[in-house]
Write a protein that holds these residues in place. Structure first.
Motif, PDB file in Angstrom:
ATOM      1  N   CYS A   1       9.211   0.556   3.265  1.00 17.70           N
ATOM      2  CA  CYS A   1       7.394   0.090   2.853  1.00 17.70           C
ATOM      3  C   CYS A   1       7.980   0.824   1.441  1.00 17.70           C
TER       4      CYS A   1
ATOM      5  N   CYS B   1       8.661   6.682   8.847  1.00 20.38           N
ATOM      6  CA  CYS B   1       8.675   6.635   8.175  1.00 20.38           C
ATOM      7  C   CYS B   1       8.067   6.809   6.244  1.00 20.38           C
ATOM      8  N   CYS B   2       7.818   6.304   5.798  1.00 17.91           N
ATOM      9  CA  CYS B   2       8.190   7.217   4.417  1.00 17.91           C
ATOM     10  C   CYS B   2       7.605   8.442   4.734  1.00 17.91           C
TER      11      CYS B   2
HETATM   12 ZN   LIG Z   1       5.816   3.877   5.419  1.00 13.43          ZN
END
Ligand SMILES: [Zn+2]
Ligand SMILES: [Zn+2]
Ligand SMILES: [Zn+2]
Lengths: 416, 93
Positions: free
Chosen positions: A139, A381-382
């Protein structure tokens, strides 16, 4: 009993959020188109003879923008040359539908289309990047690369100006985000209708005062063909909350959106306040507050086999980088100045911020429908959100990197 | 019923649904319809569609191709063969 149009007394089809007027279809079209025309002329967004690239994602805003720009250019003889510019991130499967939409728009609106790929721009496709770094951090790449892609693409095309589909809701949302983050530099810039007027490639936002509701209604009534299952590689929870907040206040008081934009516009910053200095990336010429912009740091990492450079906790990576640089001497065309690398790195750890592709985070956690990277597994994810994961089984070809942006570009590009 | 702008993703990924509402003593209103949709049609993440007793802000509703804000919103009583459209504006553009 149907409500009547405030203008012509036919039966009304929509209530305008901005004014509260009830209008019939035809009166709505007229008001909508004329307001955008007024925005364009009042702010002198276009100059005869220019070539204007319309950033086209296949989504609602840019589709309506392309339609309207074409219509107004013909109706009012702006005398500009319009081009659709799309960016292909190189994610197998994911852009297919939206690029198909843009290709249909090209035919429907009779506008030239240029699709520019990440491979042309950066030497790397998103697939290849994901393959290198895994999904956990893609991302960051996605956000940084995307933010620059349109500008870099437009520079390659040699156009005079970019027009984007940012609407009033988007801008109000960005104002709120910048207030919450205390980002005074961006707060000043984000309400500007054009950016980069001094020598840089200008960007303009003809929809600055146009409500999202009206754009969507216009597209619906006019049967404009747009694509709405945007694959968001990186859901941005923060923007999602700002968006939900904007929609909630709009429900209570529709003028709030314009009011927030006006508030952003009327903020002035005392002279004594130190504003972040806007410099230019010494490698690529993109506007950056560090010597080397984020994208260049990341590209350097990818190209040197240190893909994690520029994301997250990087001490280890940086040490490796330092070793590599000292082994080679400092003239390998890589980052020559460790101080600037340091400062570039220190600002990169803020998760993804996909300025033009943001959407509600949770709407997109169902990524299977839109992104083929989700085929095999799920990972974090982040933002610690569940996130579609890369299939990871494709052959990753590491292409010899194209170096167009290694040489300095004279023209500055705007950090949006 | 029609779903678009991404709203269809929550409804079996289908844009068009022919719906027969069960017989009821009082006329069906949109206010009755929404919880019924939640129980009978909504496939996932209801919070993306419904907020409290109404639709989530950012979802546009049209009744017979007119803005529901002109039709009484939740109080509108549904007629046979009405066309009701839900468009999400929450997706990227
Ligand atoms: Zn992300
Ligand atoms: Zn009228
Ligand atoms: Zn750079």
């Amino acid at each position: 009993m149907p409500i009547r149009c405030n203008v012509c007394n036919k039966s009304a089809t929509l209530k305008r959020p901005k004014t509260g007027d009830a209008l019939c279809k035809d009166c709505f079209y007229y008001a909508f188109e004329e307001e955008i025309h007024k925005t364009i002329t009042d702010a002198n967004l276009l100059t005869k003879g220019e070539t204007v690239a319309i950033g086209a994602s296949g989504g609602k805003d840019s589709t309506v923008l392309a339609y309207i720009m074409k219509l107004l250019n013909d109706r009012y003889n702006y005398g500009v040359k319009l081009v659709l510019l799309s960016v292909d991130e190189g994610i197998t499967g994911y852009r297919d539908d939206s690029l198909e939409t843009v290709k249909r728009n090209q035919v429907q609106y009779d506008l030239p289309l240029k699709i520019i790929s990440y491979e042309e721009l950066y030497g790397w496709t998103m697939d290849a990047i994901v393959k290198q770094i895994g999904l956990k951090n893609n991302c960051t790449f996605c956000g940084v690369f995307r933010r620059q892609a349109l500008d870099r693409g437009a520079l390659l095309l040699g156009v005079d100006k970019i027009a984007t589909g940012h609407n009033a809701d988007d801008i109000a949302e960005t104002v709120i985000m910048n207030v919450l983050r205390g980002d005074i530099g961006r707060l000043r810039r984000c309400t500007a209708i054009t950016t980069g007027t001094d020598g840089a490639l200008p960007r303009c936002k003809p929809f600055k005062y146009t409500y999202e509701k009206e754009i969507v209604m216009y597209a619906y009534f006019k049967n404009l063909d747009y694509f709405s299952t945007e694959c968001i590689y990186s859901p941005n929870a923060y923007r999602g909350f700002a968006r939900a907040y904007i929609k909630d206040v709009e429900k209570i008081r529709p003028s709030a959106i314009i009011d927030i934009i006006h508030s952003g516009e009327s903020l002035s910053v005392k002279k004594e306040v130190r504003m972040p200095v806007q410099g230019v990336c010494e490698r690529c010429g993109y506007i950056s507050s560090n010597k080397v912009c984020k994208a260049c740091v990341m590209l350097e990492g990818l190209n040197k086999g240190l893909p994690r450079l520029g994301i997250g906790k990087t001490h280890k990576e940086r040490r490796k980088m330092e070793e590599m640089l000292s082994e080679r001497g400092s003239n390998s065309g890589s980052l020559s100045d460790m101080a600037s690398l340091d400062s570039a790195l220190s600002t990169t750890d803020q998760g993804c911020d996909m300025s033009s592709f943001d959407s509600d985070q949770s709407l997109n956690s169902n990524a299977e429908s839109s992104c083929r990277h989700s085929i095999s597994d799920q990972s974090k994810c982040c933002n610690n959100e569940r996130h579609a994961s890369c299939c990871g089984d494709r052959n990753c070809v590491t292409i010899e990197k194209i170096t167009i942006f290694d040489k300095k570009v004279d023209q500055k590009v705007i950090d949006f | 019923m029609y779903f678009s702008g991404g709203a269809e993703l929550l409804f079996d990924k289908k844009k068009k649904h022919d719906v027969n509402l069960p017989a009821k003593e009082t006329p069906w209103t949109i206010k009755d319809l929404l919880p019924w949709m939640k129980d009978n049609m909504l496939k996932e993440r209801p919070e993306l569609f419904i907020q409290g007793e109404t639709v989530r802000p950012g979802i546009l509703v049209l009744i017979n191709d007119a803005d529901w804000e002109l039709m009484g919103e939740l109080d509108y009583s549904i007629q046979n063969k009405d066309k009701i459209v839900f468009i999400s504006t929450l997706h990227g553009g």
